[in-house]
Write a protein that holds these residues in place. Structure first.
Motif, mmCIF file in Angstrom:
data_model
loop_
_atom_site.group_PDB
_atom_site.id
_atom_site.type_symbol
_atom_site.label_atom_id
_atom_site.label_comp_id
_atom_site.label_asym_id
_atom_site.label_seq_id
_atom_site.Cartn_x
_atom_site.Cartn_y
_atom_site.Cartn_z
ATOM 1 N N THR A 114 -2.122 2.083 -7.489
ATOM 2 C CA THR A 114 -3.359 1.621 -6.857
ATOM 3 C C THR A 114 -4.103 0.633 -7.734
ATOM 4 O O THR A 114 -4.001 0.653 -8.971
ATOM 5 C CB THR A 114 -4.301 2.792 -6.527
ATOM 6 O OG1 THR A 114 -4.691 3.443 -7.747
ATOM 7 C CG2 THR A 114 -3.638 3.794 -5.601
ATOM 8 N N TRP A 115 -4.851 -0.228 -7.070
ATOM 9 C CA TRP A 115 -5.770 -1.153 -7.740
ATOM 10 C C TRP A 115 -7.061 -1.167 -6.944
ATOM 11 O O TRP A 115 -7.036 -1.301 -5.713
ATOM 12 C CB TRP A 115 -5.190 -2.564 -7.804
ATOM 13 C CG TRP A 115 -6.092 -3.559 -8.468
ATOM 14 C CD1 TRP A 115 -6.176 -3.833 -9.802
ATOM 15 C CD2 TRP A 115 -7.047 -4.426 -7.820
ATOM 16 N NE1 TRP A 115 -7.124 -4.821 -10.043
ATOM 17 C CE2 TRP A 115 -7.677 -5.191 -8.839
ATOM 18 C CE3 TRP A 115 -7.426 -4.619 -6.494
ATOM 19 C CZ2 TRP A 115 -8.666 -6.134 -8.556
ATOM 20 C CZ3 TRP A 115 -8.406 -5.550 -6.208
ATOM 21 C CH2 TRP A 115 -9.013 -6.297 -7.234
ATOM 22 N N THR A 116 -8.183 -0.991 -7.643
ATOM 23 C CA THR A 116 -9.495 -0.974 -7.006
ATOM 24 C C THR A 116 -10.330 -2.122 -7.551
ATOM 25 O O THR A 116 -10.450 -2.288 -8.775
ATOM 26 C CB THR A 116 -10.223 0.354 -7.256
ATOM 27 O OG1 THR A 116 -9.370 1.437 -6.839
ATOM 28 C CG2 THR A 116 -11.526 0.418 -6.482
ATOM 29 N N GLN A 144 -1.296 -0.460 1.659
ATOM 30 C CA GLN A 144 -2.461 0.017 2.406
ATOM 31 C C GLN A 144 -3.699 -0.621 1.793
ATOM 32 O O GLN A 144 -3.844 -0.663 0.567
ATOM 33 C CB GLN A 144 -2.568 1.532 2.335
ATOM 34 C CG GLN A 144 -3.806 2.109 3.007
ATOM 35 C CD GLN A 144 -3.777 3.627 3.075
ATOM 36 O OE1 GLN A 144 -3.227 4.185 4.010
ATOM 37 N NE2 GLN A 144 -4.354 4.292 2.075
ATOM 38 N N VAL A 145 -4.581 -1.134 2.642
ATOM 39 C CA VAL A 145 -5.823 -1.758 2.206
ATOM 40 C C VAL A 145 -6.988 -0.903 2.697
ATOM 41 O O VAL A 145 -7.083 -0.607 3.892
ATOM 42 C CB VAL A 145 -5.946 -3.196 2.745
ATOM 43 C CG1 VAL A 145 -7.253 -3.839 2.280
ATOM 44 C CG2 VAL A 145 -4.745 -4.039 2.315
ATOM 45 N N ARG A 209 -9.692 -1.309 -2.095
ATOM 46 C CA ARG A 209 -8.649 -0.584 -2.839
ATOM 47 C C ARG A 209 -7.289 -0.881 -2.219
ATOM 48 O O ARG A 209 -7.110 -0.773 -1.000
ATOM 49 C CB ARG A 209 -8.923 0.918 -2.811
ATOM 50 C CG ARG A 209 -7.893 1.738 -3.597
ATOM 51 C CD ARG A 209 -8.369 3.162 -3.828
ATOM 52 N NE ARG A 209 -8.418 3.936 -2.596
ATOM 53 C CZ ARG A 209 -8.988 5.142 -2.511
ATOM 54 N NH1 ARG A 209 -9.592 5.677 -3.575
ATOM 55 N NH2 ARG A 209 -8.992 5.794 -1.349
ATOM 56 N N LEU A 210 -6.353 -1.261 -3.064
ATOM 57 C CA LEU A 210 -4.976 -1.514 -2.654
ATOM 58 C C LEU A 210 -4.109 -0.356 -3.102
ATOM 59 O O LEU A 210 -4.162 0.050 -4.266
ATOM 60 C CB LEU A 210 -4.447 -2.800 -3.303
ATOM 61 C CG LEU A 210 -5.170 -4.103 -2.975
ATOM 62 C CD1 LEU A 210 -4.658 -5.217 -3.872
ATOM 63 C CD2 LEU A 210 -4.973 -4.460 -1.508
ATOM 64 N N THR A 211 -3.325 0.173 -2.185
ATOM 65 C CA THR A 211 -2.279 1.121 -2.543
ATOM 66 C C THR A 211 -0.945 0.457 -2.266
ATOM 67 O O THR A 211 -0.682 0.014 -1.137
ATOM 68 C CB THR A 211 -2.402 2.423 -1.739
ATOM 69 O OG1 THR A 211 -3.689 3.015 -1.981
ATOM 70 C CG2 THR A 211 -1.321 3.421 -2.163
ATOM 71 N N LEU A 212 -0.124 0.347 -3.300
ATOM 72 C CA LEU A 212 1.202 -0.249 -3.190
ATOM 73 C C LEU A 212 2.219 0.887 -3.141
ATOM 74 O O LEU A 212 2.175 1.800 -3.973
ATOM 75 C CB LEU A 212 1.490 -1.166 -4.384
ATOM 76 C CG LEU A 212 0.394 -2.157 -4.783
ATOM 77 C CD1 LEU A 212 0.868 -3.034 -5.935
ATOM 78 C CD2 LEU A 212 -0.034 -3.005 -3.603
ATOM 79 N N LEU A 213 3.126 0.836 -2.186
ATOM 80 C CA LEU A 213 4.052 1.948 -1.961
ATOM 81 C C LEU A 213 5.492 1.462 -1.931
ATOM 82 O O LEU A 213 5.783 0.359 -1.447
ATOM 83 C CB LEU A 213 3.724 2.655 -0.633
ATOM 84 C CG LEU A 213 2.299 3.196 -0.500
ATOM 85 C CD1 LEU A 213 1.443 2.233 0.331
ATOM 86 C CD2 LEU A 213 2.286 4.587 0.121
ATOM 87 N N ARG A 214 6.390 2.327 -2.459
ATOM 88 C CA ARG A 214 7.827 2.046 -2.377
ATOM 89 C C ARG A 214 8.588 3.356 -2.302
ATOM 90 O O ARG A 214 8.086 4.422 -2.687
ATOM 91 C CB ARG A 214 8.291 1.225 -3.571
ATOM 92 C CG ARG A 214 8.358 1.984 -4.888
ATOM 93 C CD ARG A 214 8.819 1.061 -5.991
ATOM 94 N NE ARG A 214 8.885 1.731 -7.283
ATOM 95 C CZ ARG A 214 8.983 1.091 -8.447
ATOM 96 N NH1 ARG A 214 8.998 -0.240 -8.469
ATOM 97 N NH2 ARG A 214 9.051 1.768 -9.577
ATOM 98 N N PRO A 222 5.869 -4.268 -3.732
ATOM 99 C CA PRO A 222 5.014 -5.262 -3.068
ATOM 100 C C PRO A 222 4.285 -6.086 -4.120
ATOM 101 O O PRO A 222 4.085 -5.629 -5.255
ATOM 102 C CB PRO A 222 4.019 -4.418 -2.261
ATOM 103 C CG PRO A 222 4.389 -2.992 -2.478
ATOM 104 C CD PRO A 222 5.321 -2.916 -3.614
ATOM 105 N N THR A 223 3.878 -7.263 -3.740
ATOM 106 C CA THR A 223 2.985 -8.076 -4.574
ATOM 107 C C THR A 223 1.842 -8.558 -3.697
ATOM 108 O O THR A 223 2.081 -9.111 -2.616
ATOM 109 C CB THR A 223 3.712 -9.293 -5.174
ATOM 110 O OG1 THR A 223 4.841 -8.854 -5.923
ATOM 111 C CG2 THR A 223 2.771 -10.073 -6.089
#
Length: 467
Positions: A114-116, A144-145, A209-214, A222-223
């Motif tokens: 995650t990045w906030t 997810q945004v 907040r970005l949640t990057l998932l794999r 994701p980028t």
């Protein structure tokens, strides 16, 4: 076609009515139809921006895009990818999420990071916020945004999901999320809005907040290159003052022409086929104006007998499975930005003077508007919401558009009267065919431009606050 009330129906943009008597649909993008109001004075003087001086306009656009921006936020499991287009990616996953996809029925476990963002305080408190993003999601990944805002009374919203998104549709079905509310504000498809603007309550600041998932075991990530918000508080108005023709008189950009109507009946699983595809059709016109587009391999799934298969492709890959339509605003700009070195965003402009500056710099503008057939001479239809692409202005200052609600590609180029077009686009209140008050977009548009814009393009994008 009538949509459930929970959806912001103007996003179904391309379901244009053939006559004034077409059934109207309610909007929620600018407060919905909760509080019909009487027409009031439009304010301002002819020839000026309808919102006055731009520095005082109730519109704030902010985005995180640079190396320093990404390092200013709070990351957990993320890293910053360097290069000419820095972005957030998964470094070492910091969590797991079990996601039950409501549109496939499949439940899977995903690794997450995650990045906030830092807090952003708009120049003026807002009644609405729309998030948008530019990202790449390889196979086995998605994002997810979310958005959280503070009210002017000191309380805060929950973390609202503004989109679960992937550029493809093999891993998850991209989707908005219905039913999100805290009794002060609600999310309608892609727009967070104050439920009762007349109360005086506003949104004072927000974070994203970005949640990057794999998938576990995958090394893909994701980028996200750009994420931002459009915060605004557009006053209710049925009319706007007419602006005088400006700097783009006589300029017309060579934007390709595509009709949504020739796709009627094609792939009805994507919002009932081409008759409802004004948003992806407009997006595709502009993508190709910038020299990009899907290749033959990407189009191989489209029936070879169909003309302009790239429009079918755009509809599929902008489709929102919850909204059941192709008109989700940030899903369209995110799709545009999947093409090489293109940047795209959702924003609001102050009037046609802003559009003229963009046209003069070589940037077409996709506008969202609604009108009765009697309110736009030459259109031949009425609509509760429609996207079209402004490509220039006549020497007299009237608006030249590529209108996808046309019988064929050749007929797409139209000229609309300046004062009618501007009112239909900028107003926030209108009368539907049944006499009921409905809402308008208040100047919403899509913008896209090259990653390395020309000096003239950079100047106008900076002036409008989106670069």
């Amino acid at each position: 076609m009538t949509r459930p009330a929970a959806r912001r129906t103007m996003l179904a943009a391309a379901l244009v009515a053939a006559t004034v008597a077409a059934a109207p649909r309610a909007f929620a993008a600018t407060g919905g139809d909760r509080r019909p109001c009487e027409p009031g004075p439009s304010g301002g003087r002819p020839g000026r921006h309808p919102y006055g001086d731009q520095d005082e306009a109730p519109v704030d656009h902010h985005a995180w895009t640079r190396w320093s921006d990404w390092h200013s936020g709070d990351g957990s499991g993320t890293c910053v990818e360097p290069g000419p287009r820095p972005g957030i990616a998964i470094g070492r996953p910091s969590g797991v999420l079990e996601y039950a996809d409501p549109h496939t029925g499949i439940t899977e476990t995903w690794e997450t990071a995650t990045w906030t963002s830092p807090v952003h305080t708009p120049r003026s408190p807002a009644t609405e916020i729309v998030a948008s993003w530019n990202a790449r999601t390889p196979a086995d990944t998605w994002i997810q945004v979310e958005l959280r805002a503070a009210y002017t009374d000191g309380s805060t919203t929950p973390w609202y999901v503004m989109g679960r998104w992937a550029s493809g549709d093999a891993d998850i079905r991209r989707t908005s999320v219905d039913g999100q509310t805290d009794a002060k504000s609600s999310v309608s498809t892609d727009t967070l809005a104050i439920d009762d603007p007349a109360s005086g309550l506003r949104l004072a600041w927000y974070r994203l907040r970005l949640t990057l998932l794999r998938r576990p075991g995958s090394r893909a990530s994701p980028t996200v290159w750009r994420v931002g918000g459009l915060a605004s508080d557009i006053p209710d108005r049925f009319t706007v003052p007419a602006s005088e023709p400006g700097v783009a008189r006589g300029i017309e950009l060579p934007v390709p022409r595509y009709s949504q109507e020739i796709h009627k009946g094609q792939y009805p699983e994507y919002d009932n086929g081409g008759e409802a595809w004004c948003s992806p059709t407009s997006s595709q016109m502009v993508i190709e104006y910038w020299g990009r587009g899907p290749d033959d391999d990407e189009l191989a799934w489209v029936d070879p007998s169909y003309e302009d298969p790239q429009v079918d492709h755009a509809a599929r890959f902008t489709y929102d499975y919850q909204y059941e339509g192709c008109g989700n605003w940030p899903f369209n700009t995110a799709y545009t930005a999947t093409y090489r070195n293109l940047v795209a965003t959702v924003t609001r402009l102050h009037g046609l003077h802003d559009v003229e500056r963009l046209i003069r710099a070589g940037i077409p503008v996709m506008t969202s508007q609604s009108f009765l057939a009697t309110e736009l001479d030459g259109a031949g239809y009425g609509t509760s919401g429609h996207l079209m692409c402004v490509i220039g202005f006549t020497p007299e200052g009237d608006v030249i558009v590529n209108d996808p609600a046309s019988p064929d590609d050749e007929a797409v180029r139209r000229v609309y009267r300046r004062e009618q077009f501007e009112t239909n686009w900028l107003r926030t209140k209108r009368y539907a065919a049944d006499g009921q008050v409905r809402s308008g977009t208040g100047g919403v548009c899509y913008l896209s431009w090259p990653l390395w814009p020309s000096p003239a393009q950079s100047r106008v994008l900076h002036r409008l606050g989106v670069l």
